[in-house]
Write a protein that holds these residues in place. Structure first.
Motif, mmCIF file in Angstrom:
data_model
loop_
_atom_site.group_PDB
_atom_site.id
_atom_site.type_symbol
_atom_site.label_atom_id
_atom_site.label_comp_id
_atom_site.label_asym_id
_atom_site.label_seq_id
_atom_site.Cartn_x
_atom_site.Cartn_y
_atom_site.Cartn_z
ATOM 1 N N ALA A 154 0.854 -1.348 -0.006
ATOM 2 C CA ALA A 154 0.058 0.170 0.014
ATOM 3 C C ALA A 154 0.926 1.198 -0.056
ATOM 4 C CB ALA A 154 -0.956 0.018 1.178
ATOM 5 N N PHE A 155 2.028 1.185 0.411
ATOM 6 C CA PHE A 155 2.779 2.424 0.538
ATOM 7 C C PHE A 155 4.182 1.874 0.293
ATOM 8 C CE2 PHE A 155 -0.078 2.411 4.164
ATOM 9 C CZ PHE A 155 -0.832 3.520 3.930
ATOM 10 N N VAL A 156 5.335 3.012 -0.031
ATOM 11 C CA VAL A 156 6.410 2.877 -0.284
ATOM 12 C C VAL A 156 7.511 3.599 0.700
ATOM 13 C CG1 VAL A 156 8.285 3.340 -2.094
ATOM 14 C CG2 VAL A 156 5.926 2.548 -2.707
ATOM 15 N N ALA A 157 8.510 2.783 1.338
ATOM 16 C CA ALA A 157 9.218 3.700 2.320
ATOM 17 C C ALA A 157 10.273 4.360 1.469
ATOM 18 C CB ALA A 157 9.948 2.683 3.317
ATOM 19 N N VAL A 158 10.628 5.488 1.294
ATOM 20 C CA VAL A 158 11.188 6.266 0.542
ATOM 21 C C VAL A 158 12.432 6.900 1.057
ATOM 22 C CG1 VAL A 158 9.462 6.796 -1.207
ATOM 23 C CG2 VAL A 158 10.052 8.328 0.511
ATOM 24 N N GLU A 159 12.514 7.095 2.406
ATOM 25 C CA GLU A 159 13.373 7.678 3.255
ATOM 26 C C GLU A 159 13.818 7.224 4.506
ATOM 27 O OE1 GLU A 159 15.337 12.295 4.329
ATOM 28 O OE2 GLU A 159 13.173 11.923 3.428
ATOM 29 N N MET A 160 15.026 7.363 4.947
ATOM 30 C CA MET A 160 15.297 6.455 6.282
ATOM 31 C C MET A 160 16.004 7.346 6.981
ATOM 32 S SD MET A 160 17.379 2.814 7.609
ATOM 33 C CE MET A 160 18.798 3.792 6.998
ATOM 34 N N LYS A 161 15.768 7.554 8.475
ATOM 35 C CA LYS A 161 16.647 8.063 9.413
ATOM 36 C C LYS A 161 17.349 7.289 10.492
ATOM 37 C CE LYS A 161 17.764 12.174 11.665
ATOM 38 N NZ LYS A 161 18.308 13.457 11.561
ATOM 39 N N ARG A 201 14.613 0.264 -2.771
ATOM 40 C CA ARG A 201 16.250 -0.513 -2.987
ATOM 41 C C ARG A 201 17.286 0.490 -2.256
ATOM 42 N NH1 ARG A 201 16.586 -5.478 -3.544
ATOM 43 N NH2 ARG A 201 14.980 -5.445 -4.888
ATOM 44 N N PRO A 202 17.314 1.796 -2.491
ATOM 45 C CA PRO A 202 18.302 2.572 -1.947
ATOM 46 C C PRO A 202 18.189 2.620 -0.538
ATOM 47 C CG PRO A 202 17.421 3.773 -3.834
ATOM 48 C CD PRO A 202 16.491 2.384 -3.605
ATOM 49 N N VAL A 203 17.177 2.747 0.254
ATOM 50 C CA VAL A 203 16.830 2.762 1.517
ATOM 51 C C VAL A 203 17.183 1.459 2.032
ATOM 52 C CG1 VAL A 203 15.113 2.821 3.358
ATOM 53 C CG2 VAL A 203 15.001 4.394 1.569
ATOM 54 N N TYR A 204 16.883 0.166 1.317
ATOM 55 C CA TYR A 204 17.124 -1.165 1.770
ATOM 56 C C TYR A 204 18.789 -1.180 1.727
ATOM 57 C CZ TYR A 204 17.974 -6.204 1.979
ATOM 58 O OH TYR A 204 18.382 -7.579 2.367
ATOM 59 N N TYR A 205 19.537 -0.579 0.897
ATOM 60 C CA TYR A 205 20.986 -0.686 0.806
ATOM 61 C C TYR A 205 21.568 -0.025 1.884
ATOM 62 C CZ TYR A 205 20.857 -2.769 -3.932
ATOM 63 O OH TYR A 205 20.818 -3.757 -4.865
ATOM 64 N N GLU A 206 20.859 1.176 2.377
ATOM 65 C CA GLU A 206 21.337 1.806 3.457
ATOM 66 C C GLU A 206 21.190 0.791 4.795
ATOM 67 O OE1 GLU A 206 20.063 6.098 4.448
ATOM 68 O OE2 GLU A 206 18.958 5.746 2.411
ATOM 69 N N LEU A 207 20.001 0.340 4.902
ATOM 70 C CA LEU A 207 19.871 -0.706 6.028
ATOM 71 C C LEU A 207 20.737 -1.660 6.156
ATOM 72 C CD1 LEU A 207 16.063 -1.182 6.079
ATOM 73 C CD2 LEU A 207 17.186 0.019 7.807
ATOM 74 N N ALA A 208 21.047 -2.198 4.921
ATOM 75 C CA ALA A 208 22.132 -3.427 4.877
ATOM 76 C C ALA A 208 23.459 -3.030 5.204
ATOM 77 C CB ALA A 208 22.056 -3.966 3.296
ATOM 78 N N GLN A 209 23.850 -1.737 4.965
ATOM 79 C CA GLN A 209 25.263 -1.207 4.876
ATOM 80 C C GLN A 209 25.452 -1.023 6.679
ATOM 81 O OE1 GLN A 209 27.861 -0.736 2.951
ATOM 82 N NE2 GLN A 209 28.950 -0.870 5.012
ATOM 83 N N LEU A 210 24.277 -0.511 7.237
ATOM 84 C CA LEU A 210 24.250 -0.274 8.815
ATOM 85 C C LEU A 210 24.465 -1.792 9.483
ATOM 86 C CD1 LEU A 210 21.373 2.475 9.329
ATOM 87 C CD2 LEU A 210 23.972 2.659 9.795
ATOM 88 N N ALA A 211 23.550 -2.327 9.050
ATOM 89 C CA ALA A 211 23.746 -3.963 9.522
ATOM 90 C C ALA A 211 25.069 -4.525 9.318
ATOM 91 C CB ALA A 211 22.698 -4.833 8.927
ATOM 92 N N LEU A 212 25.588 -4.323 8.210
ATOM 93 C CA LEU A 212 27.082 -4.839 7.970
ATOM 94 C C LEU A 212 28.114 -4.285 8.815
ATOM 95 C CD1 LEU A 212 27.148 -5.033 4.110
ATOM 96 C CD2 LEU A 212 27.056 -7.017 5.858
ATOM 97 N N ASP A 213 27.827 -2.853 9.136
ATOM 98 C CA ASP A 213 28.939 -2.218 9.971
ATOM 99 C C ASP A 213 28.820 -2.653 11.229
ATOM 100 O OD1 ASP A 213 29.679 -0.718 7.761
ATOM 101 O OD2 ASP A 213 28.417 1.030 8.297
ATOM 102 N N GLU A 214 27.595 -2.910 11.885
ATOM 103 C CA GLU A 214 27.352 -3.474 13.213
ATOM 104 C C GLU A 214 27.672 -5.024 13.505
ATOM 105 O OE1 GLU A 214 24.071 -2.401 15.335
ATOM 106 O OE2 GLU A 214 24.388 -0.257 15.013
ATOM 107 N N GLY A 215 27.797 -5.607 12.389
ATOM 108 C CA GLY A 215 27.983 -7.074 12.280
ATOM 109 C C GLY A 215 27.055 -8.085 12.993
ATOM 110 N N CYS A 216 25.767 -7.800 13.176
ATOM 111 C CA CYS A 216 24.888 -8.522 13.979
ATOM 112 C C CYS A 216 24.904 -9.880 13.115
ATOM 113 C CB CYS A 216 23.533 -7.882 13.937
ATOM 114 S SG CYS A 216 23.602 -6.724 15.112
#
Length: 188
Positions: free
Chosen positions: A97-104, A157-172
């Motif tokens: 129903a929606f698209v998440a276009v930005e993340m903080k 996709r760009p927001v997902y890549y931001e999330l993925a990079q944060l997750a990689l940086d934290e190493g969970c």
């Protein structure tokens, strides 16, 4: 109908405390309490890219899209309807129903807080009630954010890549991030 608060177009200009305040002030109609008879098809469609259409033509007024989004509901059978106290009309939703276009993001580890801006301008703070799910797609993982009452936002996709990079940086392990005390897995 309550007036909705429209946040600025750029989340980076807000602190997460300001974002939390906007989320708290959000007032939506009580669509879960409305159960009128089904009246037919609305002639409306939400495309995969988040564009709203009426009778084949895009709805170009953002205020109209925001208004319709406040009376959108997902039924137990998975279908979507626009509902008011006196009518219920089917609306076709191609993906979400929606698209998440930005993340903080602020903080790190279990102290992190994430907020997302949707294509309608609505802000959703990720937490235990607003989790992320990853579905398998032909073009790779498809991430979704729970918005409310079964309604989801496809994370771009760009927001997902931001999330993925944060997750990689934290190493969970498993891959994921914390937000407002909830762990949000980012693996299928």
């Amino acid at each position: 109908m309550p007036e909705s608060v429209v946040p600025p177009e750029d989340l980076s200009k807000l602190s997460l405390a300001e974002i939390a305040q906007l989320v708290e002030e959000k007032r939506l109609p009580p669509v879960a309490q409305w159960n009128p008879a089904h009246c037919g098809n609305s002639g409306m469609r939400i495309a995969r890219d988040g564009t709203w259409y009426h009778e084949g033509r895009p709805i170009v007024r953002p205020a109209m899209v925001r208004l319709f989004s406040t009376v959108l509901r997902r039924e137990p059978d998975g279908s979507h309807v626009l509902v008011t106290p006196v009518e219920k009309l089917t609306i076709q939703v191609e993906d979400a129903a929606f698209v998440a276009v930005e993340m903080k993001s602020e903080g790190s580890g279990p102290g992190r807080a994430l907020a997302f801006r949707l294509n309608t301008g609505e802000i959703v703070s990720a937490d235990g009630d607003h989790g992320i799910r990853i579905a398998a797609g032909e073009d790779g993982p498809r991430p979704y954010l729970h918005v409310r009452s079964g309604l989801e936002a496809r994370i771009t996709r760009p927001v997902y890549y931001e999330l993925a990079q944060l997750a990689l940086d934290e190493g969970c392990d498993p891959p994921g991030l914390w937000s407002r005390g909830a762990f949000l897995g980012l693996a299928e």
